[in-house]
Design an enzyme around this catalytic site. Structure first.
Site, PDB file in Angstrom:
ATOM      1  N   CYS A   2       0.825  -1.207   0.000  1.00 46.97           N
ATOM      2  CA  CYS A   2       0.000   0.000   0.000  1.00 46.97           C
ATOM      3  C   CYS A   2       0.860   1.258   0.000  1.00 46.97           C
ATOM      4  O   CYS A   2       1.953   1.273   0.548  1.00 46.97           O
ATOM      5  CB  CYS A   2      -0.869   0.032   1.242  1.00 46.97           C
ATOM      6  SG  CYS A   2      -1.828  -1.437   1.501  1.00 46.97           S
ATOM      7  N   ARG A  27       4.938   0.203  -6.200  1.00 49.66           N
ATOM      8  CA  ARG A  27       4.962  -0.550  -4.948  1.00 49.66           C
ATOM      9  C   ARG A  27       4.059  -1.780  -5.022  1.00 49.66           C
ATOM     10  O   ARG A  27       4.179  -2.686  -4.219  1.00 49.66           O
ATOM     11  CB  ARG A  27       4.493   0.338  -3.789  1.00 49.66           C
ATOM     12  CG  ARG A  27       5.472   1.428  -3.412  1.00 49.66           C
ATOM     13  CD  ARG A  27       4.901   2.322  -2.343  1.00 49.66           C
ATOM     14  NE  ARG A  27       4.770   1.632  -1.080  1.00 49.66           N
ATOM     15  CZ  ARG A  27       5.613   1.747  -0.061  1.00 49.66           C
ATOM     16  NH1 ARG A  27       6.666   2.518  -0.169  1.00 49.66           N
ATOM     17  NH2 ARG A  27       5.416   1.095   1.061  1.00 49.66           N
ATOM     18  N   TRP A  73      -3.067  -2.648  -1.395  1.00 50.41           N
ATOM     19  CA  TRP A  73      -2.664  -4.024  -1.728  1.00 50.41           C
ATOM     20  C   TRP A  73      -3.406  -4.894  -0.731  1.00 50.41           C
ATOM     21  O   TRP A  73      -3.100  -4.877   0.464  1.00 50.41           O
ATOM     22  CB  TRP A  73      -1.149  -4.136  -1.570  1.00 50.41           C
ATOM     23  CG  TRP A  73      -0.529  -5.392  -2.080  1.00 50.41           C
ATOM     24  CD1 TRP A  73      -0.156  -5.665  -3.363  1.00 50.41           C
ATOM     25  CD2 TRP A  73      -0.145  -6.530  -1.300  1.00 50.41           C
ATOM     26  NE1 TRP A  73       0.420  -6.904  -3.425  1.00 50.41           N
ATOM     27  CE2 TRP A  73       0.440  -7.460  -2.180  1.00 50.41           C
ATOM     28  CE3 TRP A  73      -0.240  -6.864   0.043  1.00 50.41           C
ATOM     29  CZ2 TRP A  73       0.924  -8.693  -1.762  1.00 50.41           C
ATOM     30  CZ3 TRP A  73       0.245  -8.096   0.472  1.00 50.41           C
ATOM     31  CH2 TRP A  73       0.820  -8.988  -0.434  1.00 50.41           C
ATOM     32  N   ASN A 103      -1.625   2.182   5.875  1.00 51.48           N
ATOM     33  CA  ASN A 103      -0.792   1.038   5.495  1.00 51.48           C
ATOM     34  C   ASN A 103      -0.511   0.250   6.762  1.00 51.48           C
ATOM     35  O   ASN A 103      -0.271   0.841   7.813  1.00 51.48           O
ATOM     36  CB  ASN A 103       0.556   1.500   4.929  1.00 51.48           C
ATOM     37  CG  ASN A 103       0.424   2.214   3.609  1.00 51.48           C
ATOM     38  OD1 ASN A 103      -0.646   2.235   3.008  1.00 51.48           O
ATOM     39  ND2 ASN A 103       1.516   2.813   3.164  1.00 51.48           N
ATOM     40  N   GLY A 104      -0.448  -1.059   6.643  1.00 48.26           N
ATOM     41  CA  GLY A 104      -0.159  -1.887   7.824  1.00 48.26           C
ATOM     42  C   GLY A 104      -1.343  -2.776   8.143  1.00 48.26           C
ATOM     43  O   GLY A 104      -2.292  -2.885   7.358  1.00 48.26           O
ATOM     44  N   GLU A 487      18.211 -17.286  -7.200  1.00 46.47           N
ATOM     45  CA  GLU A 487      17.879 -15.928  -7.611  1.00 46.47           C
ATOM     46  C   GLU A 487      17.390 -15.906  -9.063  1.00 46.47           C
ATOM     47  O   GLU A 487      16.466 -15.177  -9.409  1.00 46.47           O
ATOM     48  CB  GLU A 487      19.107 -15.014  -7.398  1.00 46.47           C
ATOM     49  CG  GLU A 487      19.027 -13.624  -7.993  1.00 46.47           C
ATOM     50  CD  GLU A 487      17.769 -12.840  -7.637  1.00 46.47           C
ATOM     51  OE1 GLU A 487      17.046 -13.207  -6.697  1.00 46.47           O
ATOM     52  OE2 GLU A 487      17.493 -11.860  -8.341  1.00 46.47           O
ATOM     53  N   LYS A 491      13.734 -14.487 -10.154  1.00 46.83           N
ATOM     54  CA  LYS A 491      13.511 -13.398 -11.106  1.00 46.83           C
ATOM     55  C   LYS A 491      12.580 -13.864 -12.216  1.00 46.83           C
ATOM     56  O   LYS A 491      11.695 -13.144 -12.655  1.00 46.83           O
ATOM     57  CB  LYS A 491      14.873 -12.971 -11.665  1.00 46.83           C
ATOM     58  CG  LYS A 491      15.029 -11.536 -11.987  1.00 46.83           C
ATOM     59  CD  LYS A 491      15.564 -10.660 -10.891  1.00 46.83           C
ATOM     60  CE  LYS A 491      14.726 -10.650  -9.644  1.00 46.83           C
ATOM     61  NZ  LYS A 491      15.451 -10.136  -8.503  1.00 46.83           N
ATOM     62  N   GLU A 494       8.970 -14.256 -10.900  1.00 46.04           N
ATOM     63  CA  GLU A 494       8.387 -12.966 -10.518  1.00 46.04           C
ATOM     64  C   GLU A 494       7.793 -12.220 -11.701  1.00 46.04           C
ATOM     65  O   GLU A 494       6.707 -11.673 -11.600  1.00 46.04           O
ATOM     66  CB  GLU A 494       9.478 -12.054  -9.923  1.00 46.04           C
ATOM     67  CG  GLU A 494       9.593 -12.057  -8.437  1.00 46.04           C
ATOM     68  CD  GLU A 494      10.558 -10.994  -7.945  1.00 46.04           C
ATOM     69  OE1 GLU A 494      11.702 -10.931  -8.452  1.00 46.04           O
ATOM     70  OE2 GLU A 494      10.179 -10.220  -7.058  1.00 46.04           O
ATOM     71  N   HIS A 510      18.126 -37.079  -6.923  1.00 45.27           N
ATOM     72  CA  HIS A 510      17.394 -37.569  -5.752  1.00 45.27           C
ATOM     73  C   HIS A 510      15.895 -37.262  -5.851  1.00 45.27           C
ATOM     74  O   HIS A 510      15.194 -37.352  -4.854  1.00 45.27           O
ATOM     75  CB  HIS A 510      17.982 -36.962  -4.475  1.00 45.27           C
ATOM     76  CG  HIS A 510      19.411 -37.380  -4.237  1.00 45.27           C
ATOM     77  ND1 HIS A 510      19.767 -38.673  -3.949  1.00 45.27           N
ATOM     78  CD2 HIS A 510      20.561 -36.671  -4.296  1.00 45.27           C
ATOM     79  CE1 HIS A 510      21.088 -38.752  -3.814  1.00 45.27           C
ATOM     80  NE2 HIS A 510      21.590 -37.548  -4.031  1.00 45.27           N
ATOM     81  N   LYS A 631       6.711  -3.829  -4.023  1.00 43.38           N
ATOM     82  CA  LYS A 631       8.130  -3.498  -3.946  1.00 43.38           C
ATOM     83  C   LYS A 631       8.655  -3.622  -2.522  1.00 43.38           C
ATOM     84  O   LYS A 631       9.697  -4.208  -2.299  1.00 43.38           O
ATOM     85  CB  LYS A 631       8.372  -2.088  -4.493  1.00 43.38           C
ATOM     86  CG  LYS A 631       9.844  -1.664  -4.498  1.00 43.38           C
ATOM     87  CD  LYS A 631      10.684  -2.566  -5.377  1.00 43.38           C
ATOM     88  CE  LYS A 631      12.157  -2.185  -5.367  1.00 43.38           C
ATOM     89  NZ  LYS A 631      12.985  -3.291  -5.915  1.00 43.38           N
TER      90      LYS A 631
END
Ligand code: AGP
Length: 636
Positions: A2, A27, A73, A103-104, A487, A491, A494, A510, A631
């Site tokens: 948010c 964000r 969000w 926000n929160g 990583e 990426k 995402e 395995h 973000k």
């Protein structure tokens, strides 16, 4: 996550709020809204969807020189018009006295909602935030700040928030507890935001509120107070000039922020190394650690904490520290750390790593360590952020503002900061001056090497397009190469929304090998190191099962009959066609220049950024704003 904006001054607030919200789009969000306070009282507009749609749908008469705005969000309740912020203390603008953006997460929202419902209050949304508007409206305190403080005293949880009150049209009240809140000072006007990106266009004179702080903002200035006691006590927080170029928040001629930020890597790498390479003694120079040689030598263990990609770079850092300093080191997901009641040791150095400096999981891990007497240093990009202020010492990453959700340049600089830290820890132990100098020289050279990797971008676009066709991919690597694979997979998933999974190359047989097939390509990290032979054996096992291979390796490495240029072997290059019935697997190699082995991970990571980027671009996806992601993740 948010985002919050606010404005109070001499201009109409709505266009400025919409502009600010656009700056916060990166964000991550699913709905947006604004409220203004003018001659005709409170007006609000909000909807699920983009900020642009909100702007297009604003009524013509939406006047007011004070206002607040929000990008949401979803946490409590789905992304609907009703759940979007601002939230009011009434079901209509005409009846409303209070508007809140937040926000929160309010942990006791369910109990407060039930209490309000019992008292006959009609709730208009599923959100936790709505209770704040009602609590503020219910307060009989004399001042707007006291009303907000009274409401906040009932709330358990985290917040960054901004409140408009019709009874006090010349002020906005803002407060912070665990979610960032900034006040920006303009000419006869003031701005409010949860992120510097929304302010820099108007001002770079900024005050960061601390947790537990509240500010009353008027067109002429702001006053800060500490929350918590029976009375509000003034804190006198100054506004400071932030050293940031507003152009750094613009994509400029680039198609996306991610591309811009990838290309900035050589310059930003230089910035994080500047003044920190001690050639004479072959060590790093990180003054901000606040640790002398004796203290550095006394640590018997290093524990690194970060989330997502920061965690993966933390794994690269742990390997580097073990190699150079011969101190046991490991990285773990900060989001899990405090829930396993970790043993905090006084002779362990804890390292928190974060681009935003606001990731709440990492911040809470830092606080847990400190509560138990541990010492934490931070590797953080955003100056003045919550983690940067919380830690006992640290290193700024100097990557500049990173806007794209997919982190690139900040991760590269995290790795370089770990290299400097590992050198510093190593050189107060057994690392020889010769090895130290060898690595310092290689670090000095690294920005050029990164440039050389980036210069190969065009050659790799067809490979990315080929990978984009796969629904599912493997990324594999060993030891230094494993976090690189993690990583790379991160990426790729995402931004291209493909199922990309990372494994240790050694673990393939395995279990995961069962999934290898011509439809499931594997991106293999194969540096020219002591594991080369073993890596090639694993590649052969994949090739034998028809699995297409993209091998990220060093120039000159001999892949034997797997090499695309080999005339004797079974391999051919990706996209080279092959006749019908040709069962030979595709093998493509992406070569990177050499550095010193210890520094391999970062040069091997950059091709994976480019693959993810071009795959997503080929698929026509919104690269800077991937679905469901934010973000900075400021909620648990
Ligand atoms: C990286 O591409 C991701 N967007 C994400 O995993 C990120 O690294 C993570 O959320 C941690 O963020 P931070 O560095 O701001 O703490």
């Amino acid at each position: 996550m948010c985002g919050i904006v606010g404005y109070i001054g001499t201009q109409q607030a709505a266009p400025l709020l919409l502009e600010g919200l656009t700056r916060l789009e990166h964000r991550g969000y699913d709905s947006a809204g604004v409220a203004v306070l003018g001659g005709s009282g409170l007006r609000s507009a909000k909807r699920a969807g983009r900020v642009r749609d909100l702007g297009d749908g604003l009524p013509r008469r939406f006047a007011g020189k004070a206002g607040i705005g929000h990008t949401r969000w979803a946490t409590h309740g789905p992304a609907t018009d009703a759940n979007a912020h601002p939230h009011l203390d009434a079901v209509s603008d005409a009846a409303a006295r209070v508007a809140v953006v937040h926000n929160g997460i309010i942990d006791n929202a369910a109990a407060l909602r039930a209490e309000l419902a019992d008292a006959g209050v009609e709730l208009a949304s599923d959100t936790d935030t709505e209770v704040i508007a009602h609590l503020v409206a219910a307060s009989r305190a004399a001042t707007p700040e006291a009303r907000v403080a009274e409401a906040l005293a009932r709330i358990e949880g985290t917040y960054g928030l901004a409140v408009l009150q019709a009874d006090f049209p010349d002020r906005i009240v803002v407060a912070r507890n665990g979610s960032p809140l900034l006040v920006g000072v303009g000419e006869r006007e003031m701005h409010v935001a949860s992120d510097l990106a929304a302010l820099v266009r108007y001002t770079t004179t900024v005050a960061h509120l601390d947790d537990g702080e509240l500010a009353v903002v008027t067109a002429g200035g702001f006053t800060t107070y500490r929350l918590g006691g029976p009375e509000l006590s003034a804190t006198d927080r100054p506004a400071e000039q932030v050293d940031v170029d507003p152009a750094a928040f613009e994509a400029g001629e680039h198609v996306s922020f991610m591309r811009k930020e990838m290309l900035e890597q050589p310059a930003r790498a230089e910035a994080v190394l500047r003044g920190r390479l001690d050639t004479r003694f072959g060590t790093g120079h990180l003054g901000g650690l606040n640790l002398d040689a004796r203290e550095l030598r006394a640590f018997r263990r290093v524990v690194i904490l970060g989330c997502g990609s920061a965690y993966y770079v933390g794994q690269m850092g742990a390997t580097l520290i073990e190699e150079l300093a011969r101190v046991p080191a490991h990285a773990e997901a900060a989001s899990e750390f405090r829930y396993r009641n970790p043993i905090i040791e006084p002779d362990t150095l804890y390292v928190a790593v974060s681009q935003s400096g606001e990731t709440v999981d990492t911040l809470l891990a830092v606080q847990e360590i400190q509560r138990k007497g541990g010492r934490v240093i931070g590797l953080v990009n955003v100056v003045g952020s919550a983690i940067a202020r919380q830690v006992d010492g640290g290193v700024y990453l100097h990557a500049g503002p990173e806007v794209a959700v997919a982190s690139t340049k900040a991760l590269t600089n995290m790795f370089l900061a770990f290299a400097l830290l590992a050198l510093q820890l190593g050189r107060v132990r057994d690392l020889s001056i010769a090895d130290g100098q060898r690595l310092i020289a290689a670090l000095a050279d690294l920005p050029d090497r990164i440039e050389q990797v980036l210069a190969r971008e065009e050659q790799w676009v067809p490979v990315a397009k080929r990978l984009a066709q796969a629904e599912s991919l493997f990324f594999i690597g060993r030891v230094r190469g494993f976090p690189v694979a993690r990583e790379g997979a991160q990426k790729f998933k995402e931004i291209s929304y493909r199922h990309a999974e990372a494994y240790q190359t050694s673990e393939l047989k395995h279990g995961p090998l069962a999934l290898v097939s011509p439809e499931v390509p594997t991106v293999a990290i194969v540096p020219d190191d002591e594991l080369l032979e073993r890596n090639i054996t694993a590649l052969q096992q994949i090739a034998a099962r028809g699995g297409p291979l993209v091998v990220v390796t060093h120039e000159g490495v001999d892949l034997g009959d797997l090499d695309p240029s080999s005339s004797t072997g079974p391999a051919r290059s990706a996209g080279s066609g092959g006749s019908a019935g040709d069962a030979r697997p595709e093998v493509t190699r992406l070569d990177v220049p050499r550095s010193e082995r210890e520094l391999d991970p970062i040069l091997l990571t950059i091709p994976l950024q480019l693959l993810a980027f071009h795959a997503a671009e080929h698929l026509g996806l919104d690269i800077d704003k991937p679905r469901n992601l934010a973000k900075s993740v400021t909620v648990e």
